[in-house]
Design an enzyme around this catalytic site. Structure first.
Site, PDB file in Angstrom:
ATOM      1  N   SER A 150      31.767  27.423   1.272  1.00 46.09           N
ATOM      2  CA  SER A 150      30.622  28.164   0.747  1.00 46.09           C
ATOM      3  C   SER A 150      29.806  28.902   1.797  1.00 46.09           C
ATOM      4  O   SER A 150      28.872  29.625   1.437  1.00 46.09           O
ATOM      5  CB  SER A 150      29.707  27.231  -0.052  1.00 46.09           C
ATOM      6  N   THR A 152      39.681  14.685  -8.643  1.00 44.02           N
ATOM      7  CA  THR A 152      39.715  15.494  -7.432  1.00 44.02           C
ATOM      8  C   THR A 152      41.100  15.986  -7.055  1.00 44.02           C
ATOM      9  O   THR A 152      41.335  17.196  -6.948  1.00 44.02           O
ATOM     10  CB  THR A 152      39.100  14.705  -6.264  1.00 44.02           C
ATOM     11  N   ASN A 189      29.020  27.837  -8.332  1.00 45.63           N
ATOM     12  CA  ASN A 189      29.962  28.787  -7.744  1.00 45.63           C
ATOM     13  C   ASN A 189      30.149  30.017  -8.626  1.00 45.63           C
ATOM     14  O   ASN A 189      30.509  31.087  -8.126  1.00 45.63           O
ATOM     15  CB  ASN A 189      31.305  28.092  -7.500  1.00 45.63           C
ATOM     16  N   ARG A 223      20.727  29.120   3.030  1.00 44.82           N
ATOM     17  CA  ARG A 223      19.940  27.891   3.047  1.00 44.82           C
ATOM     18  C   ARG A 223      18.967  27.916   4.216  1.00 44.82           C
ATOM     19  O   ARG A 223      19.215  28.538   5.245  1.00 44.82           O
ATOM     20  CB  ARG A 223      20.843  26.664   3.204  1.00 44.82           C
ATOM     21  N   SER A 269      37.192  16.216   2.964  1.00 42.30           N
ATOM     22  CA  SER A 269      36.223  16.460   1.881  1.00 42.30           C
ATOM     23  C   SER A 269      36.399  15.367   0.840  1.00 42.30           C
ATOM     24  O   SER A 269      37.280  14.513   0.948  1.00 42.30           O
ATOM     25  CB  SER A 269      36.410  17.850   1.253  1.00 42.30           C
ATOM     26  N   ASN A 270      35.550  15.416  -0.178  1.00 42.19           N
ATOM     27  CA  ASN A 270      35.421  14.343  -1.159  1.00 42.19           C
ATOM     28  C   ASN A 270      35.076  13.027  -0.468  1.00 42.19           C
ATOM     29  O   ASN A 270      35.537  11.960  -0.845  1.00 42.19           O
ATOM     30  CB  ASN A 270      36.688  14.168  -2.012  1.00 42.19           C
TER      31      ASN A 270
END
Length: 410
Positions: free
Chosen positions: A96, A157, A195, A321, A362-363
């Site tokens: 992202s 996932t 998203n 951000r 990730s996850n």
């Protein structure tokens, strides 16, 4: 009489002479002091990388740029099979952080008078959205209310990922997945990360310019900044050259990691399919904050933020951000999650300091949170508590759960 007059005049002149005496030298407090920029705590950066590994990442790395030059740190491996060490020259999927690239392109189009921030999206993409109140600004600030289609897509996932690993979506297909779900808020009412917002941003860019998002990234960002290791290769699945392999944690405890490096990333596209490396990311965030990519008006709009949670430390602007660190320093950039990779890419508002950090998993939310500790260490320096102090330590990015760019099950 003359002597008396002279004496009187002499006595009368004395106070006048004193009034024009040279002013006293200024005291030490007359000039305001400017706090020194803390030196980066690279031992703290290393500790954060090691903490990410302790929480499930095969490897991690960080690159800091500042007035004193470049400093890098690595931990673990970039390839579990070959055992090759993590390398800050290696490329990876930035997830992202791509949203900031897309936002820059769109804001340049606003500057050129080809789009308006507060115009309805449907003015430019007639009939796309079911609500004419949704504006371009709502997309960039995650206040449109469009549901995030990835929540359902990756409800499980690994099976969810394998179902889309080699699939090529159109933008319209992704928007349709979002519109099939209930909207999360009324337009403009509340921040709700999705998203789908930046899929529509990609559609706006391509409709307005008549060219692909890849061409716009190249012409407006990659070429001008000479980002030699940054690319958008959708829907190609491979990462060329020296690169980091990404590893996805299954939902089931104890299940083996899944190598998720090769994928189309078509489920993300303009919301998360850019590939880069730490040096290029530092160049990008630094150039953005120094005004090399946007006019002052657009950069001010981009950095005007609202809170994303109740901590009053994390905020969102236009595809950007802002994190307020424990030392008072504010940093701007974005986080990134794509299967197998976590990324942080931030710079100070003056563009003098920047940090990019990545962990190849990730996850695994604890690894993401730990990686965020690189920001505190790099921008705030070593923490020193006054002797005998009983003040409770402030909450930092390494103690707050990381903000999720992609919903996770672990």
């Amino acid at each position: 009489m003359s002597a008396t007059l002279i004496a009187a005049l002499a006595g009368g002149l004395a106070p006048t002479t004193a009034a024009f005496a040279a002013p006293a030298a200024p005291t030490a407090t007359a000039r305001p002091t400017i706090p020194a920029t803390p030196a980066p705590d690279m031992d703290g950066v290393t500790a954060a990388l090691n903490a990410a590994m302790a929480n499930g990442a095969p490897g991690a790395m960080a690159r800091f740029t500042g007035p004193d030059g470049v400093r890098t740190r690595t931990a673990g491996v970039r390839d579990r099979v070959s055992g090759e060490a993590m390398d800050t020259r290696a490329r990876f999927r930035i997830g992202s952080v791509s949203k900031t690239f897309s936002s820059v392109v769109l804001l340049q189009l606003v500057d050129e008078g080809r789009l308006e921030l507060d115009a309805p999206v449907n003015r430019y993409l007639p009939g796309l959205l079911p609500d004419d109140r949704i504006t371009v600004r709502h997309l960039l600030t995650h206040r449109s209310g469009l549901a995030d289609y990835t929540d359902a897509m990756f409800a499980q996932t690994v099976p969810g990922f394998e179902a889309v690993r080699n699939r090529v979506f159109t933008y319209q297909e992704l928007v349709d997945l979002s519109l099939a779900q209930p909207r999360t808020t009324e337009p403009g009412v509340a921040y709700k990360y999705s998203n789908a917002n930046f899929v529509v941003v990609g559609m706006l860019i391509e409709k307005t310019t008549g060219t692909s998002i890849a061409q716009q990234y190249e012409r407006r960002i990659i070429a001008p900044l000479r980002l030699r290791h940054t690319s958008y290769v959708h829907p190609e699945t491979r990462i060329s050259g020296t690169h980091v392999r990404g590893y996805l944690h299954p939902d089931e405890a104890g299940a083996p990691l899944v190598d998720s490096t090769e994928q189309t990333a078509s489920w993300a596209q303009s919301a998360g399919a850019v590939i880069s490396d730490p040096a290029d990311l530092n160049t990008f965030t630094t150039a953005l904050m120094r005004g090399r990519l946007l006019s002052p008006r657009m950069l001010d709009a981009m950095t005007t933020v609202t809170p994303t949670d109740a901590t009053q430390t994390r905020f969102y602007g236009l595809g950007l951000r802002r994190y307020d660190l424990s030392c008072g320093t504010q940093v701007y950039g974005h986080t990134g999650t794509v299967q197998g990779f976590y990324t942080y890419a931030f710079a100070t508002r003056d563009g003098r300091r920047a940090l990019s950090a990545m962990a190849n998993t990730s996850n695994r939310g604890a690894a993401n949170t730990a990686l965020g500790g690189t920001l505190e260490a790099a921008f705030c320096g070593k923490k020193t508590a006054p002797a005998g102090s009983s003040t409770k330590a402030p909450r930092t990015l390494s103690t707050l759960p990381a903000e999720a760019d992609l919903r996770e099950r672990r």
